[in-house]
Design a protein around this motif. Structure first.
Motif, PDB file in Angstrom:
ATOM      1  N   ILE A 139      11.835   2.394   0.902  1.00 47.24           N
ATOM      2  CA  ILE A 139      11.366   1.055   0.542  1.00 47.24           C
ATOM      3  C   ILE A 139      11.832   0.711  -0.873  1.00 47.24           C
ATOM      4  N   GLU A 140      11.678   1.656  -1.799  1.00 49.67           N
ATOM      5  CA  GLU A 140      12.094   1.425  -3.184  1.00 49.67           C
ATOM      6  C   GLU A 140      13.589   1.125  -3.270  1.00 49.67           C
ATOM      7  N   LEU A 141      14.408   1.927  -2.610  1.00 48.83           N
ATOM      8  CA  LEU A 141      15.857   1.709  -2.647  1.00 48.83           C
ATOM      9  C   LEU A 141      16.239   0.370  -2.038  1.00 48.83           C
ATOM     10  N   ASP A 142      15.634   0.059  -0.916  1.00 49.55           N
ATOM     11  CA  ASP A 142      15.927  -1.202  -0.240  1.00 49.55           C
ATOM     12  C   ASP A 142      15.589  -2.387  -1.139  1.00 49.55           C
ATOM     13  N   LEU A 143      14.395  -2.380  -1.715  1.00 48.27           N
ATOM     14  CA  LEU A 143      13.981  -3.516  -2.541  1.00 48.27           C
ATOM     15  C   LEU A 143      14.764  -3.598  -3.845  1.00 48.27           C
ATOM     16  N   LYS A 144      15.045  -2.456  -4.435  1.00 52.75           N
ATOM     17  CA  LYS A 144      15.832  -2.477  -5.674  1.00 52.75           C
ATOM     18  C   LYS A 144      17.229  -3.034  -5.438  1.00 52.75           C
ATOM     19  N   SER A 145      17.774  -2.835  -4.224  1.00 51.92           N
ATOM     20  CA  SER A 145      19.086  -3.416  -3.912  1.00 51.92           C
ATOM     21  C   SER A 145      19.018  -4.946  -3.910  1.00 51.92           C
ATOM     22  N   LEU A 146      17.829  -5.493  -3.706  1.00 49.03           N
ATOM     23  CA  LEU A 146      17.632  -6.943  -3.765  1.00 49.03           C
ATOM     24  C   LEU A 146      17.202  -7.415  -5.155  1.00 49.03           C
ATOM     25  N   GLY A 147      16.944  -6.466  -6.048  1.00 48.82           N
ATOM     26  CA  GLY A 147      16.439  -6.848  -7.365  1.00 48.82           C
ATOM     27  C   GLY A 147      14.939  -7.055  -7.378  1.00 48.82           C
ATOM     28  N   VAL A 148      14.245  -6.467  -6.411  1.00 51.90           N
ATOM     29  CA  VAL A 148      12.796  -6.580  -6.319  1.00 51.90           C
ATOM     30  C   VAL A 148      12.192  -5.217  -6.640  1.00 51.90           C
ATOM     31  N   THR A 149      11.236  -5.202  -7.557  1.00 53.40           N
ATOM     32  CA  THR A 149      10.566  -3.960  -7.929  1.00 53.40           C
ATOM     33  C   THR A 149       9.300  -3.796  -7.097  1.00 53.40           C
ATOM     34  N   PRO A 150       9.196  -2.702  -6.332  1.00 55.20           N
ATOM     35  CA  PRO A 150       7.967  -2.494  -5.566  1.00 55.20           C
ATOM     36  C   PRO A 150       6.854  -1.942  -6.443  1.00 55.20           C
ATOM     37  N   TRP A 151       5.654  -2.421  -6.233  1.00 56.85           N
ATOM     38  CA  TRP A 151       4.451  -1.879  -6.865  1.00 56.85           C
ATOM     39  C   TRP A 151       3.606  -1.293  -5.744  1.00 56.85           C
ATOM     40  N   PHE A 152       3.359  -0.014  -5.807  1.00 55.03           N
ATOM     41  CA  PHE A 152       2.560   0.649  -4.780  1.00 55.03           C
ATOM     42  C   PHE A 152       1.125   0.787  -5.271  1.00 55.03           C
ATOM     43  N   CYS A 202       0.866  -1.178   0.000  1.00 54.37           N
ATOM     44  CA  CYS A 202       0.000   0.000   0.000  1.00 54.37           C
ATOM     45  C   CYS A 202       0.901   1.227   0.000  1.00 54.37           C
ATOM     46  N   ASP A 203       0.571   2.186  -0.832  1.00 54.54           N
ATOM     47  CA  ASP A 203       1.372   3.394  -0.972  1.00 54.54           C
ATOM     48  C   ASP A 203       1.300   4.196   0.335  1.00 54.54           C
ATOM     49  N   PRO A 204       2.452   4.404   0.991  1.00 54.75           N
ATOM     50  CA  PRO A 204       2.420   5.140   2.260  1.00 54.75           C
ATOM     51  C   PRO A 204       2.071   6.620   2.091  1.00 54.75           C
ATOM     52  N   THR A 205       2.107   7.134   0.853  1.00 51.97           N
ATOM     53  CA  THR A 205       1.786   8.556   0.637  1.00 51.97           C
ATOM     54  C   THR A 205       0.293   8.785   0.454  1.00 51.97           C
ATOM     55  N   LYS A 206      -0.465   7.722   0.256  1.00 56.22           N
ATOM     56  CA  LYS A 206      -1.909   7.870   0.049  1.00 56.22           C
ATOM     57  C   LYS A 206      -2.627   7.907   1.387  1.00 56.22           C
ATOM     58  N   HIS A 207      -3.731   8.599   1.400  1.00 58.63           N
ATOM     59  CA  HIS A 207      -4.600   8.644   2.583  1.00 58.63           C
ATOM     60  C   HIS A 207      -3.913   9.230   3.821  1.00 58.63           C
TER      61      HIS A 207
END
Length: 179
Positions: free
Chosen positions: A145-158, A124-129
């Protein structure tokens, strides 16, 4: 499919649409169906039915000690299953914080061995609501969150709300063909 929940609701959902999945747990290993659905439960499973039988025999990863034991045993069934899925498929993580050190280690290990499958995680997008006054702080959290996951090769979808998960699943679903 890999399910870290202890319940069998995913299996029940498949049954309601006429698909009988194979189920694999640490004590009930099975041969995955090549043209069917296999649901892996690396942390064990407590089905809603036949509870007495399952409670006596189950190996559930639930306590902190259980997680430590899993982390320290690289050849455990659960770790091998997860590593196999990470190296063989693109993975969509739903409902996970992505902070489990064992899962992160397995993702990192698969990438260090040259596997470049693209993985995704839904949040869930932390900037919403949130009020405008808190939005910049929540935007920083999202960026971290984006930087952390991208360092693992995981793309976050918010997403704005969890109802959008259904749309994501429908857009990526491959039609099931029974043999």
């Amino acid at each position: 499919m890999c399910n870290f929940n202890f319940d069998d609701l995913v299996e029940e959902a498949f049954l309601t649409i006429g698909v009988e999945p194979a189920v694999a747990t640490p004590i009930e290993n099975c041969q995955p169906k090549h043209n069917g659905v296999t649901v892996f439960h690396p942390h064990g499973m407590l089905p809603r039915f036949d509870r007495d039988l399952e409670l006596d025999n189950s190996r559930i990863v639930f306590s902190e000690d259980d997680y430590h034991n899993l982390y320290s045993d690289p050849y455990s069934w659960a770790n091998i299953v997860q590593l196999s899925l990470l190296t063989s498929f693109s993975v969509l993580f739903i409902g996970l914080s992505m902070q489990d050190p064992n899962l992160r280690r397995l993702i990192d290990l698969s990438r260090s061995k040259g596997f470049r499958n693209q993985h995704f995680a839904v949040f869930c997008d932390p900037t919403k609501h949130v009020p405008v006054s808190e939005r910049s702080q929540q935007l920083r959290i999202r960026q971290m969150i984006e930087l952390d996951l991208k360092s693992l090769g995981v793309t976050p979808w918010f997403i704005d709300d969890y109802e959008q998960v259904t749309d994501i699943l429908k857009s990526i679903a491959v039609p099931y063909e029974a043999n």
